[in-house]
Design a protein around this motif. Structure first.
Motif, PDB file in Angstrom:
ATOM      1  N   GLU A  94      -0.618   2.741  11.584  1.00 40.68           N
ATOM      2  CA  GLU A  94       0.161   1.574  12.028  1.00 40.68           C
ATOM      3  C   GLU A  94       0.629   0.749  10.833  1.00 40.68           C
ATOM      4  OE1 GLU A  94      -2.112  -0.933  14.654  1.00 40.68           O
ATOM      5  OE2 GLU A  94      -2.460   0.718  16.068  1.00 40.68           O
ATOM      6  N   MET A  95      -0.287   0.490   9.913  1.00 41.66           N
ATOM      7  CA  MET A  95       0.045  -0.350   8.766  1.00 41.66           C
ATOM      8  C   MET A  95       1.037   0.358   7.840  1.00 41.66           C
ATOM      9  SD  MET A  95      -3.485  -2.354   7.913  1.00 41.66           S
ATOM     10  CE  MET A  95      -2.680  -3.516   6.802  1.00 41.66           C
ATOM     11  N   ALA A  96       0.905   1.654   7.695  1.00 42.05           N
ATOM     12  CA  ALA A  96       1.851   2.398   6.855  1.00 42.05           C
ATOM     13  C   ALA A  96       3.257   2.263   7.428  1.00 42.05           C
ATOM     14  CB  ALA A  96       1.441   3.868   6.777  1.00 42.05           C
ATOM     15  N   GLU A  97       3.369   2.310   8.743  1.00 40.36           N
ATOM     16  CA  GLU A  97       4.674   2.147   9.381  1.00 40.36           C
ATOM     17  C   GLU A  97       5.187   0.723   9.206  1.00 40.36           C
ATOM     18  OE1 GLU A  97       6.372   2.486  13.858  1.00 40.36           O
ATOM     19  OE2 GLU A  97       5.056   4.109  13.167  1.00 40.36           O
ATOM     20  N   GLU A  98       4.319  -0.264   9.389  1.00 41.57           N
ATOM     21  CA  GLU A  98       4.709  -1.676   9.262  1.00 41.57           C
ATOM     22  C   GLU A  98       5.119  -2.021   7.836  1.00 41.57           C
ATOM     23  OE1 GLU A  98       1.380  -4.073  10.467  1.00 41.57           O
ATOM     24  OE2 GLU A  98       1.367  -3.240  12.491  1.00 41.57           O
ATOM     25  N   LEU A  99       4.312  -1.537   6.861  1.00 42.74           N
ATOM     26  CA  LEU A  99       4.509  -1.922   5.468  1.00 42.74           C
ATOM     27  C   LEU A  99       5.484  -1.008   4.719  1.00 42.74           C
ATOM     28  CD1 LEU A  99       0.750  -2.594   4.558  1.00 42.74           C
ATOM     29  CD2 LEU A  99       2.507  -4.328   5.034  1.00 42.74           C
ATOM     30  N   GLY A 100       5.704   0.167   5.253  1.00 44.38           N
ATOM     31  CA  GLY A 100       6.550   1.129   4.553  1.00 44.38           C
ATOM     32  C   GLY A 100       5.816   1.767   3.385  1.00 44.38           C
ATOM     33  N   ARG A 101       4.526   1.663   3.366  1.00 47.39           N
ATOM     34  CA  ARG A 101       3.671   2.250   2.315  1.00 47.39           C
ATOM     35  C   ARG A 101       2.256   2.334   2.864  1.00 47.39           C
ATOM     36  NH1 ARG A 101       0.430  -1.845   0.705  1.00 47.39           N
ATOM     37  NH2 ARG A 101       1.246  -3.950   0.844  1.00 47.39           N
ATOM     38  N   GLU A 102       1.388   2.995   2.098  1.00 44.36           N
ATOM     39  CA  GLU A 102      -0.016   3.061   2.495  1.00 44.36           C
ATOM     40  C   GLU A 102      -0.656   1.684   2.297  1.00 44.36           C
ATOM     41  OE1 GLU A 102      -1.785   5.729   3.759  1.00 44.36           O
ATOM     42  OE2 GLU A 102       0.170   6.710   3.867  1.00 44.36           O
ATOM     43  N   ALA A 103      -1.498   1.278   3.234  1.00 41.19           N
ATOM     44  CA  ALA A 103      -2.201  -0.005   3.112  1.00 41.19           C
ATOM     45  C   ALA A 103      -3.305   0.117   2.068  1.00 41.19           C
ATOM     46  CB  ALA A 103      -2.805  -0.385   4.462  1.00 41.19           C
ATOM     47  N   THR A 104      -3.597  -0.981   1.409  1.00 39.01           N
ATOM     48  CA  THR A 104      -4.700  -1.006   0.450  1.00 39.01           C
ATOM     49  C   THR A 104      -6.021  -1.128   1.214  1.00 39.01           C
ATOM     50  OG1 THR A 104      -4.741  -3.413   0.232  1.00 39.01           O
ATOM     51  CG2 THR A 104      -3.241  -2.188  -1.248  1.00 39.01           C
ATOM     52  N   VAL A 105      -7.097  -0.873   0.510  1.00 43.34           N
ATOM     53  CA  VAL A 105      -8.428  -1.011   1.113  1.00 43.34           C
ATOM     54  C   VAL A 105      -8.629  -2.438   1.615  1.00 43.34           C
ATOM     55  CG1 VAL A 105     -10.914  -1.001   0.607  1.00 43.34           C
ATOM     56  CG2 VAL A 105      -9.461   0.871  -0.210  1.00 43.34           C
ATOM     57  N   GLU A 106      -8.208  -3.405   0.820  1.00 41.45           N
ATOM     58  CA  GLU A 106      -8.383  -4.808   1.202  1.00 41.45           C
ATOM     59  C   GLU A 106      -7.576  -5.151   2.449  1.00 41.45           C
ATOM     60  OE1 GLU A 106      -7.846  -3.729  -1.980  1.00 41.45           O
ATOM     61  OE2 GLU A 106      -9.942  -4.071  -2.570  1.00 41.45           O
ATOM     62  N   GLU A 107      -6.348  -4.643   2.531  1.00 46.74           N
ATOM     63  CA  GLU A 107      -5.524  -4.887   3.715  1.00 46.74           C
ATOM     64  C   GLU A 107      -6.146  -4.254   4.964  1.00 46.74           C
ATOM     65  OE1 GLU A 107      -1.081  -5.120   1.647  1.00 46.74           O
ATOM     66  OE2 GLU A 107      -1.951  -3.151   2.128  1.00 46.74           O
ATOM     67  N   LEU A 108      -6.643  -3.039   4.812  1.00 46.15           N
ATOM     68  CA  LEU A 108      -7.311  -2.371   5.936  1.00 46.15           C
ATOM     69  C   LEU A 108      -8.571  -3.139   6.344  1.00 46.15           C
ATOM     70  CD1 LEU A 108      -6.936   1.325   4.756  1.00 46.15           C
ATOM     71  CD2 LEU A 108      -5.899   0.324   6.805  1.00 46.15           C
ATOM     72  N   ALA A 109      -9.307  -3.613   5.363  1.00 44.88           N
ATOM     73  CA  ALA A 109     -10.539  -4.357   5.643  1.00 44.88           C
ATOM     74  C   ALA A 109     -10.239  -5.623   6.442  1.00 44.88           C
ATOM     75  CB  ALA A 109     -11.264  -4.697   4.344  1.00 44.88           C
ATOM     76  N   ARG A 110      -9.198  -6.337   6.040  1.00 46.16           N
ATOM     77  CA  ARG A 110      -8.830  -7.554   6.781  1.00 46.16           C
ATOM     78  C   ARG A 110      -8.459  -7.220   8.219  1.00 46.16           C
ATOM     79  NH1 ARG A 110      -6.672  -9.039   1.887  1.00 46.16           N
ATOM     80  NH2 ARG A 110      -4.567  -8.348   2.401  1.00 46.16           N
ATOM     81  N   ARG A 111      -7.636  -6.196   8.389  1.00 44.88           N
ATOM     82  CA  ARG A 111      -7.172  -5.828   9.730  1.00 44.88           C
ATOM     83  C   ARG A 111      -8.332  -5.361  10.610  1.00 44.88           C
ATOM     84  NH1 ARG A 111      -2.187  -3.695  12.059  1.00 44.88           N
ATOM     85  NH2 ARG A 111      -1.161  -4.998  10.511  1.00 44.88           N
ATOM     86  N   MET A 112      -9.269  -4.618  10.031  1.00 47.90           N
ATOM     87  CA  MET A 112     -10.374  -4.074  10.822  1.00 47.90           C
ATOM     88  C   MET A 112     -11.573  -5.025  10.884  1.00 47.90           C
ATOM     89  SD  MET A 112     -10.338  -0.006   9.864  1.00 47.90           S
ATOM     90  CE  MET A 112     -11.683   0.352  10.988  1.00 47.90           C
ATOM     91  N   GLU A 113     -11.474  -6.133  10.158  1.00 48.57           N
ATOM     92  CA  GLU A 113     -12.558  -7.118  10.090  1.00 48.57           C
ATOM     93  C   GLU A 113     -13.850  -6.485   9.570  1.00 48.57           C
ATOM     94  OE1 GLU A 113     -12.762  -8.953  13.945  1.00 48.57           O
ATOM     95  OE2 GLU A 113     -10.815  -9.936  13.700  1.00 48.57           O
ATOM     96  N   LEU A 114     -13.681  -5.735   8.487  1.00 44.13           N
ATOM     97  CA  LEU A 114     -14.794  -5.109   7.781  1.00 44.13           C
ATOM     98  C   LEU A 114     -14.691  -5.497   6.312  1.00 44.13           C
ATOM     99  CD1 LEU A 114     -14.579  -1.485   9.258  1.00 44.13           C
ATOM    100  CD2 LEU A 114     -16.237  -3.251   9.875  1.00 44.13           C
ATOM    101  N   THR A 115     -15.716  -5.165   5.547  1.00 48.62           N
ATOM    102  CA  THR A 115     -15.644  -5.405   4.106  1.00 48.62           C
ATOM    103  C   THR A 115     -14.945  -4.216   3.441  1.00 48.62           C
ATOM    104  OG1 THR A 115     -17.734  -4.298   3.606  1.00 48.62           O
ATOM    105  CG2 THR A 115     -17.852  -6.647   4.185  1.00 48.62           C
TER     106      THR A 115
END
Length: 170
Positions: free
Chosen positions: A129-150
């Protein structure tokens, strides 16, 4: 399959005479007096009794072979820990405790694995989903925020995914 393992094991034990409570008492007295053969006979003579207790734990998520092994280890420990007062009851209680712990441990491992699979699948979906939204691969930090994980939790999930992929490729 589990019942077959028990049947085969019972057949292997077929020639072994079970101890009754009186023999257990005599053997514990001999053991206390320093007779090392008494311990061996206590263990051998109570193998069928612990197997009967283990049979009650079939189909609870632990392999029959593992139940037999846990029950036999509990028997060995019970012989070493017994201090009097009716060995058969003491033994059955010890075996039930050991087998209950084995079932609980297996259940916990299964729940942990299921939780990790859920996280892997969720990470895969959110990453797409984020790759489609951002037009690139999401970073670990971006994924962590979205998934509410560290970030470390995200890296752990990624590592599990990579480890699983490397096993499949072999």
């Amino acid at each position: 399959m589990g019942e077959n393992v028990f049947q085969m094991y019972l057949e292997e034990l077929g020639g072994i005479r079970c101890c009754d409570e009186a023999e257990n008492d005599r053997l514990f007295q001999a053991l206390a007096a320093g007779d090392p053969e008494a311990r061996d006979r206590l263990i051998e003579g109570n193998l069928k009794a612990v197997l009967e207790v283990a049979r009650d734990y079939l189909n609870r998520g632990v392999l029959a072979e593992d139940l037999v092994q846990e029950a036999n280890m509990a028997l060995v420990m019970a012989v070493g820990d017994y201090e009097g007062g009716g060995f058969e009851g003491f033994l059955r209680q010890r075996v039930r405790e050991a087998l209950g712990a084995a079932v609980e441990s297996q259940s916990l491992e299964r729940r942990t694995a299921e939780k990790m699979v859920d996280r892997v699948n969720r990470l895969k979906d959110i990453s797409a989903e984020m790759a489609e939204e951002l037009g690139r691969e999401a970073t670990v930090e971006e994924l962590a925020r979205r998934m509410e994980l560290t970030g470390d939790e995200i890296r752990d999930v990624m590592k599990v995914t990579l480890d699983a992929m490397s096993v499949v490729e072999r």
